[in-house]
Design a protein around this motif. Structure first.
Motif, short mmCIF file in Angstrom:
data_model
loop_
_atom_site.label_atom_id
_atom_site.label_comp_id
_atom_site.label_asym_id
_atom_site.label_seq_id
_atom_site.Cartn_x
_atom_site.Cartn_y
_atom_site.Cartn_z
N SER A 1 2.28 8.84 4.41
CA SER A 1 1.91 7.33 5.04
C SER A 1 3.11 6.20 5.28
O SER A 1 4.36 6.51 4.70
CB SER A 1 0.75 6.67 3.48
N ILE B 1 -13.10 7.23 1.71
CA ILE B 1 -11.74 6.31 1.94
C ILE B 1 -12.41 5.62 3.08
O ILE B 1 -11.28 4.42 2.88
CB ILE B 1 -11.14 7.24 3.01
N GLN C 1 -12.59 1.95 2.21
CA GLN C 1 -11.34 1.01 1.58
C GLN C 1 -10.97 0.37 2.42
O GLN C 1 -10.06 -0.60 2.92
CB GLN C 1 -10.86 1.87 0.87
N LEU C 2 -11.00 0.68 3.98
CA LEU C 2 -10.28 -0.14 5.21
C LEU C 2 -11.37 -0.15 6.28
O LEU C 2 -11.14 -0.81 7.03
CB LEU C 2 -9.74 1.19 5.82
N CYS D 1 -6.59 -7.75 10.29
CA CYS D 1 -7.65 -7.70 9.28
C CYS D 1 -8.19 -8.82 9.01
O CYS D 1 -8.20 -9.76 9.20
CB CYS D 1 -6.28 -7.02 8.28
N GLU E 1 -4.09 -6.86 -2.27
CA GLU E 1 -4.00 -5.58 -2.24
C GLU E 1 -4.05 -5.15 -1.13
O GLU E 1 -3.91 -4.01 -0.69
CB GLU E 1 -5.20 -4.70 -3.27
N MET E 2 -4.20 -5.59 0.24
CA MET E 2 -3.85 -5.25 1.56
C MET E 2 -3.07 -5.11 1.89
O MET E 2 -2.74 -4.02 3.19
CB MET E 2 -4.30 -6.85 2.65
N LEU F 1 -3.00 -1.27 0.98
CA LEU F 1 -4.02 -0.18 1.68
C LEU F 1 -3.61 -0.27 3.14
O LEU F 1 -3.70 1.05 2.55
CB LEU F 1 -5.25 -1.13 1.06
N THR F 2 -3.14 -1.54 3.80
CA THR F 2 -2.48 -1.01 5.29
C THR F 2 -1.62 0.14 5.48
O THR F 2 -1.82 0.99 6.22
CB THR F 2 -2.49 -2.19 6.03
N ASP G 1 -1.32 2.55 2.47
CA ASP G 1 -1.49 3.62 1.04
C ASP G 1 -2.84 4.53 1.97
O ASP G 1 -3.26 5.10 1.51
CB ASP G 1 -2.34 2.92 0.99
N PHE G 2 -2.53 5.06 3.33
CA PHE G 2 -3.35 6.25 3.81
C PHE G 2 -2.72 7.28 4.94
O PHE G 2 -1.46 6.68 5.76
CB PHE G 2 -4.93 5.86 4.27
#
Length: 524
Positions: free
Chosen positions: A10, A79, A82-83, A103, A109-110, A113-114, A116-117
């Protein structure tokens, strides 16, 4: 998760050595720019990063991955949600390794999350570049059906096969390992890539590793067989060891000659919840009384063999900067429970506690939900039932299968339940869990918790510009949570892992996946 981490990467990653967030495929943390209702995350990919065929990892791969995650034709519902906040991705006009996420809104937390995939190789999954011509925003609208063509379905079918044994040729990523063998239900073998690009990033990215030459995953269907295998030294690593068996291993001197046992503090919170919408639970003094009948030390001792840490709130105790330093753990105190019930207007007779409402008797009874087949919740429920019954409150235990259990909670059709929630030491956005705007049917705030002050504080936590400011708001939130006694934090579980002592640099952590296999090295 272990295998995916060894195949794919990621943008950001967690270094399990110190539980800190660090750049992964990205060369640095993103630059964050806030403009009105939009937030822009500017990323730069590492210049060394490449795919197995030697081609570079580019912004096109990042955009393709987001389109896959948002595509309605691909099985990725968990998933995708979450995005949703990522509205678009803009590649840099002159640098294929630069891009910007656009966004909606902003929460702390962004950033996580941006990044974390897992980034997918577009050349393998979309060789004809079908998705390249489709705007990311199209997948978020009803118009996405116009892209339901033979060509997009072919890409979707290819993505939907990922994770199946026959997807070996396309199940490849940018990390240090590749899939070598897969015997369904038996084993999976990964082999280290030759000349992997991660070896060329220098000491600053020394946490990007691929040390073991080969990693063999054995698929063992039951704990008894797995424990026998590790006792016979047929496994190097075993995690999620049941508490009773783990205690036996701790006392086995022969086993301890060859293995090290680890119990890192995890971030899975076990809690009890009371439905404040029920008239009998609307008075917080009633809920506080019930909370005083929860014997948390007893529950930890019986269900976790003491491999857990009690907590005053949803903040992990090892985050000392955010965990409330002065708030006391609520004690098991039947006398205090009785006092609170009387103060709330309950009357006790031979049948139990009751109140008269409009001339009708209302009894204080509790129906307690928990997942069927879960020994931990069953043991906790029996302990609570025993103590509550002694205090004059009848408790009916209602173990339910997963889907039925979740449905009753989502429909707010319950008195009280036990549940667990996964967390991490990086993000503390509790708005979905506690804000009143999430308290409707299907919302995460299933207890109906919330006051005007707590709603304000939840927003302030997400908008805090300094760690000190965030700590102050989180401390106050923990005070309100304890005062309202709707969401009752019980404890954070510890993980239970055995690793052969011939290894070092194992990076054992309470953050999933709990240890970094790519970092393992043999002791001299």
């Amino acid at each position: 998760m272990q295998i995916i981490n060894l195949l794919y990467q990621s943008l950001l990653t967690v270094d399990l050595d110190d539980n800190t967030l660090k750049p992964g495929l990205a060369s640095t943390f993103p630059k964050v720019e806030r403009r009105d209702s939009l937030t822009f995350f500017h990323y730069q990919l590492r210049p060394e990063a490449e795919w197995p065929d030697g081609s570079p990892v580019t912004a096109q791969d990042v955009a393709f991955t987001l389109k896959v995650l948002k595509s309605p034709f691909i099985r990725n519902e968990s998933i995708r949600s979450q995005l949703e906040f990522i509205q678009d991705v803009q590649p840099h006009p002159s640098d294929p390794r630069k891009f910007t996420f656009i966004c909606l809104g902003y929460t702390p937390e962004m950033q996580l999350l941006t990044g974390d995939f897992f980034i997918l190789p577009s050349y393998l999954l979309d060789p004809q570049q079908v998705y390249t011509t489709i705007p990311l925003q199209a997948w978020s609208t009803a118009d996405s059906t116009q892209y339901n063509t033979d060509r997009t379905r072919a890409v979707a079918a290819r993505c939907n096969t990922l994770g199946a044994p026959d997807s070996k040729d396309i199940l490849q990523g940018s990390a240090g390992y590749q899939l070598a063998e897969w015997a369904t239900g038996q084993y999976i073998v990964l082999k280290r890539k030759e000349n992997w690009w991660g070896n060329n990033t220098g000491s600053a990215a020394g946490y990007l590793t691929a040390n073991p030459e080969q990693i063999n995953f054995q698929i063992i269907p039951d704990n008894t067989t797995a424990l026998l295998a590790i006792k016979n030294a047929q496994l190097d690593v075993l995690d999620n060891i049941p508490v009773n068996e783990f205690e036996q291993l701790r006392r086995d001197e022969n086993f301890l000659k060859d293995y090290d046992l680890h119990t890192p503090q995890g971030y899975d919170l076990i809690y009890a919840a009371i439905n404040t919408r029920k008239p009998k639970f609307r008075d917080k003094r009633t809920r506080q009384a019930i909370a005083h009948l929860l014997d948390i030390p007893g529950m930890i001792r019986v269900s976790q063999q003491s491999y857990a840490t009690p907590t005053v709130g949803p903040i992990p105790p090892d985050r000392e900067d955010f965990y409330h330093p002065r708030l006391q753990l609520r004690s098991y105190d039947p006398a205090q429970a009785t006092t609170l019930l009387k103060t709330a207007g309950w009357i006790q007779d031979q049948k139990g506690w009751y109140r008269n409402i409009n001339g009708q008797r209302e009894d204080l009874r509790i129906e307690l939900l928990y997942r069927a087949g879960n020994t931990m919740y069953e043991q906790m429920a029996l302990i609570f039932q025993q103590h509550a019954t002694k205090a004059g409150i009848p408790v009916t235990l209602l173990p339910l299968e997963g889907n039925v259990y979740s449905q009753k909670i989502e429909q707010l059709d319950y008195d009280m339940h036990f549940r667990g929630i996964s967390g991490n030491p990086f993000v503390f956005n509790f708005k979905p869990l506690f804000h009143t705007s999430f308290a409707g049917p299907g919302g995460f705030n299933s207890t109906g918790f919330g006051t005007p002050e707590s709603d304000l504080i939840l927003n302030q936590i997400n908008e805090a510009e300094s760690e000190e400011e965030k700590a102050r708001f989180l401390h106050r939130l923990q005070e309100i949570i304890q005062e309202e006694a709707a969401f009752l934090p019980l404890y954070f579980r510890k993980e239970r892992i055995a690793i052969h002592s011939r290894f070092t640099n194992t990076k054992v952590s309470g953050v999933k996946p709990y240890y970094d296999l790519s970092s393992f090295t043999l002791k001299p």
